[in-house]
Design an enzyme around this catalytic site. Structure first.
Site, PDB file in Angstrom:
ATOM      1  N   PRO A  74      12.478 -41.670  -1.893  1.00 30.38           N
ATOM      2  CG  PRO A  74      12.469 -43.598  -3.354  1.00 30.38           C
ATOM      3  CD  PRO A  74      13.184 -42.776  -2.706  1.00 30.38           C
ATOM      4  CD  GLU A  94      -1.367  -2.261   2.149  1.00 30.44           C
ATOM      5  OE1 GLU A  94      -2.222  -3.024   2.574  1.00 30.44           O
ATOM      6  OE2 GLU A  94      -0.376  -2.628   2.152  1.00 30.44           O
TER       7      GLU A  94
END
Length: 335
Positions: free
Chosen positions: A290, A63
């Site tokens: 894995p 802003e």
């Protein structure tokens, strides 16, 4: 927070909200420990005056950047509507409150895509602006803005999780071949298409930390750096290495530090997430073999699972622990 659901949303405001979201998404991963935020300023007729995006912690918020840009362009006196992806802050941190910056303009209306998820400050900015007489419109109150509201919530999801739990958002990136295996052919580190490689590096750019295991390091000697897409200048990341038996040689650790990583060697998976959260990491990318990948998934620790299946082209399936987020693209997923 008191909002005004009866207020209509103009086409210009909806377009501005999408513009703010798209711009903020470009900086996902650059702003930690802050969330990425975008802001677009409109005049009374819905014309865009200026835009701003939070680009790095410690620098001005979206802003404030947008308002400064409007002043530099000589159009600050025409600011009527502030469109923000996140509720403007109302507290002093490393930068002044955005609510003060907005109140220093002639703005009369603020459209907010997502409320601040931090329970300590939620609603404060909107309440301050409403008390000063501004119209406050929250996207969640408008069914026609469901897509934008979801996109805003997904954009800040890592920040929201960290604010609530102190733990980082966990993204698991998993590549498998046609048979479901994760081990590349001999002599190769990957078997996926270039588009999937680019996606993997965008996910890496977005992350504040990489989590891996000793098996992956010993098998592949991975760099874990962002190479195939442009990285954020000065971005510092953690490398959390699960290596209970201390099999990884010191030379790899030293090389990782030379590549800019802060190397952490947690005792286990839970310790890794707690340690990363305490260090301010908002998102950790699991790039592992894995066993560790399965451990994260089976324990229900993954907030996002990116599954890449080898093919021509590869098939990419992205699922979230919160199924609502499956309907929107997350930062880094765009091809």
């Amino acid at each position: 927070m008191t909002t005004a659901p009866e207020m209509t949303i103009s086409a210009a405001e909806r377009t501005a909200l999408r513009q703010a979201l798209a711009g903020a998404a470009r900086f996902a991963g650059a702003t930690s420990p802050n969330p990425p935020v975008g802001c677009v300023l409109l005049d009374e007729n819905g014309a865009v005056l200026a835009e701003g995006f939070h680009m790095m912690a410690g620098e001005a918020h979206a802003e404030a950047i947008a308002i400064a840009s409007a002043r530099a362009l000589g159009v600050a006196g025409r600011i009527h509507t502030v469109v923000a992806t996140l509720e403007p802050c109302n507290h002093h941190g490393r930068t002044p409150p955005c609510s003060d910056a907005i109140l220093a303009t002639p703005a009369r209306r603020v459209v907010i895509a997502a409320a601040d998820p931090n329970p300590a400050v939620r609603g404060g900015g909107a309440a301050r602006l409403k008390a000063a007489g501004l119209d406050i419109v929250l996207a969640a109150d408008h069914p026609e803005l469901r897509a934008e509201s979801l996109a805003a919530r997904r954009l800040i999801a890592p920040f929201a999780k960290h604010a609530r739990t102190g733990r980082p958002w966990v993204t698991v990136k998993q590549a498998v071949d046609e048979a479901g295996g994760m081990v590349p052919p001999p002599g190769r580190k990957t078997f996926t298409a270039r588009s999937s490689l680019l996606l993997a590096h965008r996910l890496r750019r977005r992350a504040d930390a990489i989590l891996t295991g000793s098996g992956t390091v010993l098998a592949d000697n991975p760099e874990f750096t962002v190479r195939h897409v442009a990285d954020f200048p000065g971005k510092q990341r953690f490398l959390a290495l699960l290596d209970r038996r201390r099999r990884v040689p010191s030379g790899y650790i030293e090389a990782a530090r030379a590549r800019g990583f802060t190397v952490l060697r947690p005792a286990d998976l839970d310790d890794a997430l707690a340690l990363l959260g305490a260090r301010g990491a908002l998102e950790v990318l699991v790039e592992a073999g894995p066993s560790l990948t399965a451990a994260v998934l089976d324990a229900g620790l993954a907030d996002e699972h990116v599954l890449i299946t080898k093919g021509n082209p590869d098939h990419v399936a992205i699922t979230h622990a919160n199924p609502e987020f499956d309907a929107v693209k997350a930062p880094g997923e765009e091809q």
